[in-house]
Design a protein around this motif. Sequence first.
Motif, PDB file in Angstrom:
ATOM      1  N   GLU A 177     -23.841  32.987  30.105  1.00 28.91           N
ATOM      2  CA  GLU A 177     -24.193  33.635  31.371  1.00 28.91           C
ATOM      3  C   GLU A 177     -24.383  32.596  32.475  1.00 28.91           C
ATOM      4  OE1 GLU A 177     -25.012  36.610  33.962  1.00 28.91           O
ATOM      5  OE2 GLU A 177     -25.147  37.226  31.873  1.00 28.91           O
ATOM      6  N   LYS A 178     -25.142  31.546  32.176  1.00 29.42           N
ATOM      7  CA  LYS A 178     -25.427  30.518  33.183  1.00 29.42           C
ATOM      8  C   LYS A 178     -24.163  29.727  33.530  1.00 29.42           C
ATOM      9  CE  LYS A 178     -28.739  28.437  35.614  1.00 29.42           C
ATOM     10  NZ  LYS A 178     -29.867  27.749  34.968  1.00 29.42           N
ATOM     11  N   SER A 183     -22.087  31.603  35.954  1.00 29.12           N
ATOM     12  CA  SER A 183     -22.784  32.097  37.135  1.00 29.12           C
ATOM     13  C   SER A 183     -22.278  31.444  38.409  1.00 29.12           C
ATOM     14  CB  SER A 183     -24.291  31.842  37.004  1.00 29.12           C
ATOM     15  OG  SER A 183     -24.562  30.445  37.071  1.00 29.12           O
ATOM     16  N   SER A 215     -19.532  37.468  32.667  1.00 30.65           N
ATOM     17  CA  SER A 215     -20.966  37.226  32.551  1.00 30.65           C
ATOM     18  C   SER A 215     -21.401  37.497  31.116  1.00 30.65           C
ATOM     19  CB  SER A 215     -21.748  38.139  33.499  1.00 30.65           C
ATOM     20  OG  SER A 215     -21.721  39.479  33.029  1.00 30.65           O
TER      21      SER A 215
END
Length: 367
Positions: A268-269, A272, A315
């Motif tokens: 996810e990070k 991002s 994501s």
Amino acid sequence: MSNTPQEPSQAPKHADPDDEGLDLWRDDTTEPANEGEVATATRTARKKRKWPKIFLAALLAAVLLVVGVLFYYFRSISGALNEIHRDSSLMPDNTAVQPVETGKPINFVLMGTDNRAGVSGARSDSLILAQLSGDREHLYLVSFLRDMWVTVPANKVVKKDSKAKINAAYSWGGSALTIKTLQKLTGVQMDHAVIIDFPGFISLTDELGGVTVNNPQKSTIDGHTFAQGNITISGEEALLYVRERYDLANGDLDRAARQRSVITAIIEKSMSGGVISDPKKFKGVLDVYAKNTTVDSGLTTANIRKIATSLKFSSGKGVVQVQAPISGFGKSKDGQAYDIVDEAGMKELSTALKNDRMADYVANHPQ
């Protein structure tokens, strides 16, 4: 003196080409403009004709900027991918690794190892089968508990098939034997292998500026307490979080769940906007991946790029967490506590993996 009427004298035409077409800005029914009106109209016309040029110049600058940024990202990605360490011995049989067909799932074996200073006989501290669905819309992370009691194929250390904890396979024969053991357990062909060790894990979470996970239960390890709820962890702290099991209600099951949640948070990070839009951070994250990850020789730069560009999720929402089933706990003749494989459940999981039906499996087995 002649009485013949004289024609009104004609004003000389302006030679300035910028004055051409001024009549476009006049009403044909009006009287001829005086010199002031002509000058004003000339300036107005020039301004109007400059706007398209300014717009085109701005557009060109924007295009060049975008191209420059894309070139930077492309170069960063290519450079990092080329730096990844590739090991032809990770897979049990490289000749069996074939290009994955379009629309077919891809099976990656993710191994987190306890290779670090002062530790001998490294084992796979975490073992996850990551299946990328055929439609490329989901990545299923299937955890296999390190204490699952399975059949490990004959190897250089133990000359015949034998029962042992699944993580023993790594210490006896590395990645290749681990994958062979996993294939025997599931009946599913593995396509690629990815290994990251503890120092690499620490560096990755640090470079990302920490990752946020939801911690279901409060726990303490080595004097560090993790509160219940959303917490942000990085470095050594993140490593402690994914390794703890003794202070968790369900032991290894909860630890495996933590590992999946942290991997999801890392994905996810990494995807991002805060990372992708920051060239320096983006390159830093790629460099950490490259320096601390080992993959099989089949994961070439071209293949990784092809797989990455086929993804249809952007994501952590596209990542689905799954636990390989166990039916209870047992103890071996030599006193080892282990997890008993749920044979019926494993057969159902294997069928779903083989037929790209993990969505159905998850629906029938809420995690």
